[in-house]
Design a protein around this motif. Sequence first.
Motif, PDB file in Angstrom:
ATOM      1  N   UNK A 163      -0.177  -3.606  -3.261  1.00 38.84           N
ATOM      2  CA  UNK A 163      -0.260  -3.148  -4.652  1.00 38.84           C
ATOM      3  C   UNK A 163      -1.365  -3.857  -5.412  1.00 38.84           C
ATOM      4  N   UNK A 164      -1.510  -5.159  -5.175  1.00 39.08           N
ATOM      5  CA  UNK A 164      -2.467  -5.967  -5.941  1.00 39.08           C
ATOM      6  C   UNK A 164      -3.829  -6.083  -5.278  1.00 39.08           C
ATOM      7  N   UNK A 165      -3.965  -5.629  -4.030  1.00 41.08           N
ATOM      8  CA  UNK A 165      -5.244  -5.786  -3.341  1.00 41.08           C
ATOM      9  C   UNK A 165      -5.534  -7.227  -3.000  1.00 41.08           C
ATOM     10  N   UNK A 166      -4.506  -7.986  -2.655  1.00 36.58           N
ATOM     11  CA  UNK A 166      -4.680  -9.389  -2.272  1.00 36.58           C
ATOM     12  C   UNK A 166      -4.691  -9.485  -0.760  1.00 36.58           C
ATOM     13  N   UNK A 167      -5.860  -9.745  -0.182  1.00 37.12           N
ATOM     14  CA  UNK A 167      -6.001  -9.875   1.256  1.00 37.12           C
ATOM     15  C   UNK A 167      -5.959  -8.571   2.009  1.00 37.12           C
ATOM     16  N   UNK A 168      -5.846  -7.475   1.297  1.00 37.07           N
ATOM     17  CA  UNK A 168      -5.733  -6.155   1.907  1.00 37.07           C
ATOM     18  C   UNK A 168      -6.219  -5.126   0.899  1.00 37.07           C
ATOM     19  N   UNK A 169      -6.686  -4.007   1.373  1.00 35.36           N
ATOM     20  CA  UNK A 169      -7.143  -2.956   0.469  1.00 35.36           C
ATOM     21  C   UNK A 169      -5.980  -2.441  -0.377  1.00 35.36           C
ATOM     22  N   UNK A 170      -6.231  -2.252  -1.672  1.00 28.66           N
ATOM     23  CA  UNK A 170      -5.198  -1.686  -2.538  1.00 28.66           C
ATOM     24  C   UNK A 170      -4.817  -0.294  -2.053  1.00 28.66           C
ATOM     25  N   UNK A 171      -3.531  -0.093  -1.853  1.00 26.13           N
ATOM     26  CA  UNK A 171      -3.051   1.182  -1.320  1.00 26.13           C
ATOM     27  C   UNK A 171      -1.611   1.361  -1.775  1.00 26.13           C
ATOM     28  N   UNK A 172      -1.415   2.119  -2.827  1.00 31.72           N
ATOM     29  CA  UNK A 172      -0.072   2.273  -3.394  1.00 31.72           C
ATOM     30  C   UNK A 172       0.860   3.022  -2.442  1.00 31.72           C
ATOM     31  N   UNK A 173       0.303   3.990  -1.693  1.00 29.58           N
ATOM     32  CA  UNK A 173       1.129   4.730  -0.756  1.00 29.58           C
ATOM     33  C   UNK A 173       1.670   3.837   0.354  1.00 29.58           C
ATOM     34  N   UNK A 174       0.785   3.012   0.943  1.00 37.14           N
ATOM     35  CA  UNK A 174       1.218   2.101   1.996  1.00 37.14           C
ATOM     36  C   UNK A 174       2.165   1.045   1.443  1.00 37.14           C
ATOM     37  N   UNK A 175       1.901   0.610   0.195  1.00 32.45           N
ATOM     38  CA  UNK A 175       2.798  -0.364  -0.436  1.00 32.45           C
ATOM     39  C   UNK A 175       4.209   0.202  -0.542  1.00 32.45           C
ATOM     40  N   UNK A 176       4.292   1.464  -0.905  1.00 33.31           N
ATOM     41  CA  UNK A 176       5.605   2.106  -1.013  1.00 33.31           C
ATOM     42  C   UNK A 176       6.322   2.151   0.335  1.00 33.31           C
ATOM     43  N   UNK A 177       5.563   2.385   1.404  1.00 30.79           N
ATOM     44  CA  UNK A 177       6.166   2.413   2.742  1.00 30.79           C
ATOM     45  C   UNK A 177       6.898   1.102   3.006  1.00 30.79           C
ATOM     46  N   UNK A 178       6.255  -0.014   2.687  1.00 31.86           N
ATOM     47  CA  UNK A 178       6.839  -1.315   2.997  1.00 31.86           C
ATOM     48  C   UNK A 178       7.902  -1.723   1.993  1.00 31.86           C
ATOM     49  N   UNK A 179       7.753  -1.344   0.738  1.00 29.96           N
ATOM     50  CA  UNK A 179       8.797  -1.649  -0.237  1.00 29.96           C
ATOM     51  C   UNK A 179      10.069  -0.850   0.062  1.00 29.96           C
ATOM     52  N   UNK A 180       9.893   0.402   0.455  1.00 31.02           N
ATOM     53  CA  UNK A 180      11.050   1.208   0.861  1.00 31.02           C
ATOM     54  C   UNK A 180      11.702   0.597   2.093  1.00 31.02           C
ATOM     55  N   UNK A 181      10.862   0.143   3.026  1.00 31.96           N
ATOM     56  CA  UNK A 181      11.416  -0.487   4.232  1.00 31.96           C
ATOM     57  C   UNK A 181      12.194  -1.754   3.874  1.00 31.96           C
ATOM     58  N   UNK A 182      11.658  -2.545   2.947  1.00 29.20           N
ATOM     59  CA  UNK A 182      12.366  -3.750   2.502  1.00 29.20           C
ATOM     60  C   UNK A 182      13.719  -3.389   1.908  1.00 29.20           C
ATOM     61  N   UNK A 183      13.740  -2.305   1.126  1.00 33.79           N
ATOM     62  CA  UNK A 183      14.994  -1.843   0.536  1.00 33.79           C
ATOM     63  C   UNK A 183      15.981  -1.426   1.622  1.00 33.79           C
ATOM     64  N   UNK A 184      15.485  -0.717   2.633  1.00 36.58           N
ATOM     65  CA  UNK A 184      16.342  -0.285   3.735  1.00 36.58           C
ATOM     66  C   UNK A 184      16.915  -1.473   4.504  1.00 36.58           C
ATOM     67  N   UNK A 185      16.165  -2.572   4.517  1.00 38.06           N
ATOM     68  CA  UNK A 185      16.604  -3.780   5.211  1.00 38.06           C
ATOM     69  C   UNK A 185      17.536  -4.634   4.360  1.00 38.06           C
ATOM     70  N   UNK A 186      17.824  -4.162   3.131  1.00 40.39           N
ATOM     71  CA  UNK A 186      18.790  -4.844   2.291  1.00 40.39           C
ATOM     72  C   UNK A 186      18.214  -5.690   1.182  1.00 40.39           C
ATOM     73  N   UNK A 187      16.893  -5.626   0.956  1.00 43.18           N
ATOM     74  CA  UNK A 187      16.296  -6.413  -0.119  1.00 43.18           C
ATOM     75  C   UNK A 187      16.732  -5.863  -1.474  1.00 43.18           C
ATOM     76  N   UNK A 188      17.326  -6.716  -2.283  1.00 40.03           N
ATOM     77  CA  UNK A 188      17.941  -6.261  -3.535  1.00 40.03           C
ATOM     78  C   UNK A 188      16.931  -5.836  -4.596  1.00 40.03           C
ATOM     79  N   UNK A 189      15.749  -6.462  -4.602  1.00 37.84           N
ATOM     80  CA  UNK A 189      14.779  -6.130  -5.638  1.00 37.84           C
ATOM     81  C   UNK A 189      13.790  -5.049  -5.260  1.00 37.84           C
TER      82      UNK A 189
END
Length: 218
Positions: A112-138
């Motif tokens: 999301x922030x482009x820190x160490x990686x190209x900014x990519x909101x779509x890819x960010x969503x993939x991993x945030x959704x995955x974190x949610x699926x793994x039980x991450x509360x936030x």
Amino acid sequence: ALLLQYDEESQKKGMDILRRLAEKGYSDAMAYYGICLNEGRAGLDPNAEAAVSWWQLSMDRYLHPQSVYELAVAKYTGEGVLEDEVEAVRLFALAAEQDHPAAAYMLGDCMLDGIGVEMDRGAALVWLVRASELGHRGARSRVMAVLEKKDGEDYGDFTDASRQTFVQHTLFSADKDGHIIQRTATIRKKIGGDIGGGPSNPTELHRRQTIVGKSRNT
């Protein structure tokens, strides 16, 4: 359990047991002994450098996901080791691909922030959704915030857009499935200085520590 006791003597006994297990090469013990050293448990002074050495050893021997995540955090914040945003992202991805929820959250945040990686909101969503699926509360609320975000607006600590400009750099980006690949990409850099954290930039260090704290809220 001894490390969770309030009296220092019990904590020292627990720390000694954990140290001996780590020295025998138990991967979980190596990871959590590093955490205890980093936090200064059992009356010890915090020792980030020693913690990093244990995480590195655990990662090299076993690719232990918690050690990989902790080492990524150290490189992201510049605590106990030289800051390396690109390597931090690579390690977050390595742990996230082992279904580590906090690493998946951090990988999404870096995208999301482009820190160490190209900014990519779509890819960010993939991993945030995955974190949610793994039980991450936030992660779920973060996904909603990303979906509601309007391009071009400053969201303060969320994107820090008002204090950044774009630069070209060889680093990592995500493919269509959210997996990390290396390429030349556009990242953001603070106006008037590097975006990095570490002791030389206490404001950014605090911001990153806050983000890491949220990633640990699983």
